[in-house]
Design a protein around this motif. Sequence first.
Motif, PDB file in Angstrom:
ATOM      1  N   LEU A  88       1.667   6.493  -7.068  1.00 32.63           N
ATOM      2  CA  LEU A  88       0.619   7.415  -7.510  1.00 32.63           C
ATOM      3  C   LEU A  88       1.039   8.869  -7.309  1.00 32.63           C
ATOM      4  N   ALA A  89       1.785   9.136  -6.242  1.00 28.05           N
ATOM      5  CA  ALA A  89       2.280  10.497  -6.013  1.00 28.05           C
ATOM      6  C   ALA A  89       3.259  10.895  -7.107  1.00 28.05           C
ATOM      7  N   ALA A 117       0.835  -1.200   0.000  1.00 29.11           N
ATOM      8  CA  ALA A 117       0.000   0.000   0.000  1.00 29.11           C
ATOM      9  C   ALA A 117       0.872   1.254   0.000  1.00 29.11           C
ATOM     10  N   ALA A 118       1.969   1.239   0.761  1.00 30.58           N
ATOM     11  CA  ALA A 118       2.872   2.386   0.801  1.00 30.58           C
ATOM     12  C   ALA A 118       3.546   2.583  -0.550  1.00 30.58           C
ATOM     13  N   LYS A 131       2.365   1.666  -3.483  1.00 27.80           N
ATOM     14  CA  LYS A 131       1.342   2.131  -4.425  1.00 27.80           C
ATOM     15  C   LYS A 131       1.074   3.619  -4.232  1.00 27.80           C
ATOM     16  N   LYS A 132       1.031   4.049  -2.969  1.00 28.02           N
ATOM     17  CA  LYS A 132       0.795   5.459  -2.673  1.00 28.02           C
ATOM     18  C   LYS A 132       1.938   6.320  -3.215  1.00 28.02           C
ATOM     19  N   ALA A 133       3.174   5.862  -3.040  1.00 26.99           N
ATOM     20  CA  ALA A 133       4.333   6.593  -3.544  1.00 26.99           C
ATOM     21  C   ALA A 133       4.310   6.637  -5.066  1.00 26.99           C
TER      22      ALA A 133
END
Length: 64
Positions: free
Chosen positions: A44-45, A37-38, A40-42
């Motif tokens: 997308l950022a 999840a971390a 994926k978040k990075a």
Amino acid sequence: MSGRQGGKAKPLKQKKKQQHDDDPEEAAFKEKQRQDAAAKKAFLANVKSGKPLVGGGIKKSGKK
């Protein structure tokens, strides 16, 4: 008929929370999900900020 016809009914008893021991496999799985999840978040950022998705540039083959 029962003797309790009117008035406020008693609330139902809540079950006690059980402390359950997580097995190591489940803990590892949860940690892997957190890391995914971390990542994926990075990712997308980076996409939103306009950074390139791959940093290798143009790859050239060895053929001439």
